[in-house]
Design an enzyme around this catalytic site. Structure first.
Site, PDB file in Angstrom:
ATOM      1  N   HIS A  61      -5.956  -6.015  -2.093  1.00  0.00           N
ATOM      2  CA  HIS A  61      -6.844  -6.000  -0.927  1.00  0.00           C
ATOM      3  C   HIS A  61      -7.125  -7.405  -0.406  1.00  0.00           C
ATOM      4  O   HIS A  61      -7.838  -7.575   0.580  1.00  0.00           O
ATOM      5  CB  HIS A  61      -8.165  -5.298  -1.269  1.00  0.00           C
ATOM      6  CG  HIS A  61      -8.034  -3.821  -1.429  1.00  0.00           C
ATOM      7  ND1 HIS A  61      -9.079  -2.997  -1.797  1.00  0.00           N
ATOM      8  CD2 HIS A  61      -6.972  -2.989  -1.258  1.00  0.00           C
ATOM      9  CE1 HIS A  61      -8.666  -1.746  -1.853  1.00  0.00           C
ATOM     10  NE2 HIS A  61      -7.395  -1.720  -1.525  1.00  0.00           N
ATOM     11  N   HIS A  90       0.783   4.136  -2.816  1.00  0.00           N
ATOM     12  CA  HIS A  90       0.509   5.532  -2.486  1.00  0.00           C
ATOM     13  C   HIS A  90       1.678   6.438  -2.868  1.00  0.00           C
ATOM     14  O   HIS A  90       1.476   7.588  -3.262  1.00  0.00           O
ATOM     15  CB  HIS A  90       0.206   5.669  -0.987  1.00  0.00           C
ATOM     16  CG  HIS A  90      -1.130   5.137  -0.600  1.00  0.00           C
ATOM     17  ND1 HIS A  90      -1.703   5.386   0.626  1.00  0.00           N
ATOM     18  CD2 HIS A  90      -2.018   4.354  -1.268  1.00  0.00           C
ATOM     19  CE1 HIS A  90      -2.878   4.793   0.698  1.00  0.00           C
ATOM     20  NE2 HIS A  90      -3.085   4.145  -0.437  1.00  0.00           N
ATOM     21  N   ASN A 137      -2.727   8.086   4.253  1.00  0.00           N
ATOM     22  CA  ASN A 137      -1.443   7.574   4.720  1.00  0.00           C
ATOM     23  C   ASN A 137      -1.307   7.512   6.236  1.00  0.00           C
ATOM     24  O   ASN A 137      -0.290   7.035   6.753  1.00  0.00           O
ATOM     25  CB  ASN A 137      -0.305   8.439   4.158  1.00  0.00           C
ATOM     26  CG  ASN A 137      -0.203   8.341   2.651  1.00  0.00           C
ATOM     27  OD1 ASN A 137      -0.552   7.334   2.066  1.00  0.00           O
ATOM     28  ND2 ASN A 137       0.259   9.413   2.022  1.00  0.00           N
ATOM     29  N   ARG A 154       0.833  -1.201   0.000  1.00  0.00           N
ATOM     30  CA  ARG A 154       0.000   0.000   0.000  1.00  0.00           C
ATOM     31  C   ARG A 154       0.874   1.261   0.000  1.00  0.00           C
ATOM     32  O   ARG A 154       0.590   2.234  -0.707  1.00  0.00           O
ATOM     33  CB  ARG A 154      -0.900  -0.024   1.238  1.00  0.00           C
ATOM     34  CG  ARG A 154      -1.897   1.103   1.323  1.00  0.00           C
ATOM     35  CD  ARG A 154      -2.890   0.819   2.440  1.00  0.00           C
ATOM     36  NE  ARG A 154      -3.618   1.991   2.835  1.00  0.00           N
ATOM     37  CZ  ARG A 154      -3.734   2.434   4.080  1.00  0.00           C
ATOM     38  NH1 ARG A 154      -3.154   1.777   5.073  1.00  0.00           N
ATOM     39  NH2 ARG A 154      -4.425   3.513   4.353  1.00  0.00           N
TER      40      ARG A 154
END
Length: 326
Positions: A191, A65, A93, A61
């Site tokens: 996910h 990001h 975040n 993740r």
């Protein structure tokens, strides 16, 4: 003849420019400058991720990001620069973990090869290696990224896809990074591992248009279970919930199976079934062996890892990942 010679010089110049833009990253970039670099990263990951497998989800993740804001340049790892609030402080975040893990790997590499290996490459390698450790797919990580020197909270809030986004918004944000609907579906497959917190989806349980405030696109039994056992009130900001219940440390296809049963946790998960192209890809993934998903996921991860990378003389090689060089 003089004209031909001049034309040759021009062509050589053009080839040099083309070469510099297309040879940005390469496999084994550090083979001569820091031969043990990738092994140092891998060994540290192999030693510590088995004791903290949930970090694999955080690292993938974090990598995602980071790449969506100013490219894959480790700007997400920076503390405040020039008085600006950094990307770390952006809403998406604030629940990321593992910054200290990255700092420890960076320290090992600085001890081996001072000022050589970028934080951007370290994050990319850790994301890949940690997923492999938990049994997930392997993908190639060409290296040679350099580190950015700017980190801005507003850019992160504007460019990182939200769990509340619909399909149109998701696709626009992915297209902005040179990614397509196939990449959107495949990268969302990450996910299948990890946890979320109630604020990322509780409006689907309490503030939607269905009976009792429940989102009508969410399976009613699943919604009832979440309200009864997880997010018991709309103000719960701390409870953690598996994004792929019963399989959160296993990189498999169950996330996509849940989507077809209207059990995707986020609005952005459910959105993937509202578009015919993305739904067709979900069904294709589910009708093929797991290795097909792994192969396709690997292609999208490598593609994402190339977003707007800084190479050559761009950016810098940070001495510490949280700070630009003085």
């Amino acid at each position: 003849m003089a004209g031909t010679g001049f034309l040759g010089i021009v062509l050589l110049g053009l080839l040099a420019i083309i070469g510099s833009t297309h040879a940005q990253l390469q496999m084994d970039f550090y083979a001569k400058s820091c031969p043990k670099a990738e092994k140092i990263v891998k060994d540290y990951v192999n030693k510590h991720i088995p004791n903290a497998p949930s970090l694999a989800a955080s690292f993938i993740r974090m990598h995602f990001h980071d790449c969506f804001v100013r490219g894959c340049d480790a700007s997400l790892l920076l503390n405040a620069t020039s008085g600006q609030s950094p990307e770390k402080n952006a809403v998406p975040n604030q629940t990321l973990r593992g910054f200290d893990f990255i700092d420890r790997v960076k320290s090992l590499l600085e001890a081996e090869c001072p000022g050589v290996v970028s934080c951007a490459d370290i994050l990319t390698l850790i994301a890949r290696d940690s997923v492999v450790v938990i049994g997930g797919p392997f993908w190639n990580v060409p290296t040679g990224r350099r580190d950015g020197v700017i980190s801005n909270v507003s850019e992160a809030n504007a460019n990182i896809p939200s769990p509340f986004s619909n399909f149109t918004t998701l696709l626009r944000l992915f297209n902005n990074q040179g990614l397509d609907s196939k990449d959107l579906v495949l990268l969302s497959g990450a996910h299948t591992i990890g946890l979320s917190h109630c604020p990322s989806f509780s409006r689907r349980l309490y503030n939607s248009s269905g009976p009792g405030g429940v989102d009508p696109t969410l399976d009613s039994e699943y919604a009832s279970n979440l309200k009864a056992n997880k997010c018991r009130n709309p103000n719960d900001n701390t409870t953690k919930v598996e994004m792929d219940p019963g399989s959160r440390n296993t990189f498999d296809l169950s996330y996509y199976t849940l989507l077809t049963k209207r059990r995707g946790l986020f609005n952005s998960d459910a959105a993937l079934t509202t578009n015919s192209t993305s739904l067709a890809l979900i069904n294709q993934l589910l009708s093929n062996p797991l290795k097909f998903f792994y192969a396709e996921f690997a292609k999208s991860m490598e593609k994402m890892g190339r977003i707007n990378v800084k190479t050559g003389s761009e950016g810098e090689i940070r001495k510490q990942c949280a700070f630009v060089n003085s």
